[in-house]
Structure formats: structure tokens, C-alpha cells
Design a protein around this motif. Sequence first.
Motif, mmCIF file in Angstrom:
data_model
loop_
_atom_site.group_PDB
_atom_site.id
_atom_site.type_symbol
_atom_site.label_atom_id
_atom_site.label_comp_id
_atom_site.label_asym_id
_atom_site.label_seq_id
_atom_site.Cartn_x
_atom_site.Cartn_y
_atom_site.Cartn_z
ATOM 1 N N THR A 138 -19.492 1.528 -37.613
ATOM 2 C CA THR A 138 -18.095 1.878 -37.838
ATOM 3 C C THR A 138 -17.944 3.380 -38.009
ATOM 4 O O THR A 138 -18.901 4.092 -38.293
ATOM 5 N N ARG A 139 -16.705 3.828 -37.856
ATOM 6 C CA ARG A 139 -16.369 5.241 -37.999
ATOM 7 C C ARG A 139 -15.081 5.321 -38.808
ATOM 8 O O ARG A 139 -14.162 4.544 -38.613
ATOM 9 N N GLY A 192 -10.448 -4.150 -33.456
ATOM 10 C CA GLY A 192 -11.353 -3.057 -33.176
ATOM 11 C C GLY A 192 -11.062 -1.794 -33.958
ATOM 12 O O GLY A 192 -11.929 -0.950 -34.124
ATOM 13 N N THR A 193 -9.846 -1.632 -34.443
ATOM 14 C CA THR A 193 -9.480 -0.457 -35.220
ATOM 15 C C THR A 193 -8.311 -0.801 -36.138
ATOM 16 O O THR A 193 -7.435 -1.572 -35.756
ATOM 17 N N ARG A 253 -16.277 -0.736 -45.346
ATOM 18 C CA ARG A 253 -17.298 -0.355 -44.373
ATOM 19 C C ARG A 253 -18.651 -1.036 -44.593
ATOM 20 O O ARG A 253 -19.207 -1.630 -43.657
ATOM 21 N N VAL A 292 -8.374 6.025 -40.187
ATOM 22 C CA VAL A 292 -8.567 5.000 -39.170
ATOM 23 C C VAL A 292 -10.004 4.517 -39.304
ATOM 24 O O VAL A 292 -10.941 5.320 -39.278
ATOM 25 N N LEU A 293 -10.168 3.218 -39.459
ATOM 26 C CA LEU A 293 -11.495 2.610 -39.479
ATOM 27 C C LEU A 293 -11.663 1.897 -38.155
ATOM 28 O O LEU A 293 -10.838 1.048 -37.803
ATOM 29 N N GLN A 294 -12.697 2.254 -37.399
ATOM 30 C CA GLN A 294 -12.864 1.664 -36.071
ATOM 31 C C GLN A 294 -14.321 1.332 -35.805
ATOM 32 O O GLN A 294 -15.226 1.948 -36.367
ATOM 33 N N LEU A 338 -10.252 -5.795 -38.478
ATOM 34 C CA LEU A 338 -11.115 -4.872 -37.751
ATOM 35 C C LEU A 338 -11.851 -5.583 -36.621
ATOM 36 O O LEU A 338 -11.937 -5.062 -35.498
#
Length: 160
Positions: free
Chosen positions: A118-119, A32-33, A45, A135-137, A28
Motif C-alpha cells: 500500500t501507499r 483499489g484506492t 495499513r 489517499v490510501l491505495q 480498499l
Amino acid sequence: MRHRVSGSKMNMPHSQRVALKRNLARELFEHGTIVTTVTRAKEVRPFVESIITKAKKASILSTEIVSKGPDNAETQELKSRNLALRREINRNFNDRKLVRKICDELAVKYRERNGGYTRIVKLGMRRGDASEMAVLQLIDNEEWQNKKPEKKTEKKQEKK
């Protein structure tokens, strides 16, 4: 019984869980994603956000060190605290270049932001085994500043 124990076991031993979290966090920070399952994204997260919080503290200390000057007793204390924070981050990745990137580049973006770095965006089911994918970004600071929510009082007045 697992009363008041946060996080899930994800059906693997502790050492494998820790390694998985570290590897997902590394990817990550590098890219970045990442695309992973929802469960894994939810597990990694808090780990990522705590690392960014430590990096923010380290970057703030770095700017204070520069502003204070080189020869000062207080500067030495700030340097030791900065080094301690960077070592705490390095304990998870064992990569000085990555730690430098996290503390000097990423943490500066989130200096004005209090959490929520994060999102998680859900993608749907994976074709092979029907696992829910996400998707973790990392949230970009520019994106966040452009989408600041409007004041609630203005919305209430418009409805009337």
C-alpha cells in the motif's frame, strides 16, 4: 499507561475501531484506492498488509495443490491449510466473493513482492475541520516493476 502498545485508540471504543478498520479495508480491496484521514490510513495499513500476506500464502498453496494432483495425502494437507487461510481472511469481511477476489486476483499481483503493498499520499487539509487527508491505495505490480530503483554503485560512479 500504554507502554509498548501499537496503534492509536482514535478516540473510540474497541468494537468501533475494529469495524472501522474492516470497512476501510473492504473498500480498499473493492476499489483499489480510498480517501480518508492520515491517522485512519496509518491505522488500517498494517491490517491490509497482513491480509494480503495471508492471501499470498493461500494463492501459493493453490498453485501447489494444482501441481501435486488430486489424490495425494500431501494434497489434502495443503487444501486444509489453504482453507484455513481463506477462513482467517473471511473472518474479517464475511464475504466469500471478496475473499476469492483477494486470494485469486490481488495476491497473485504481489507474489514477487515482500511487503509494501500500500501507499499513503497526503492530500492536505479538509475544508470543514482541517483534518489532514490522505489517499490510501494498493500499489500495482506493473507500476512497481517499471520503477525499480537503480543500483547505488552506478550512482556513486556517476558522481565521481
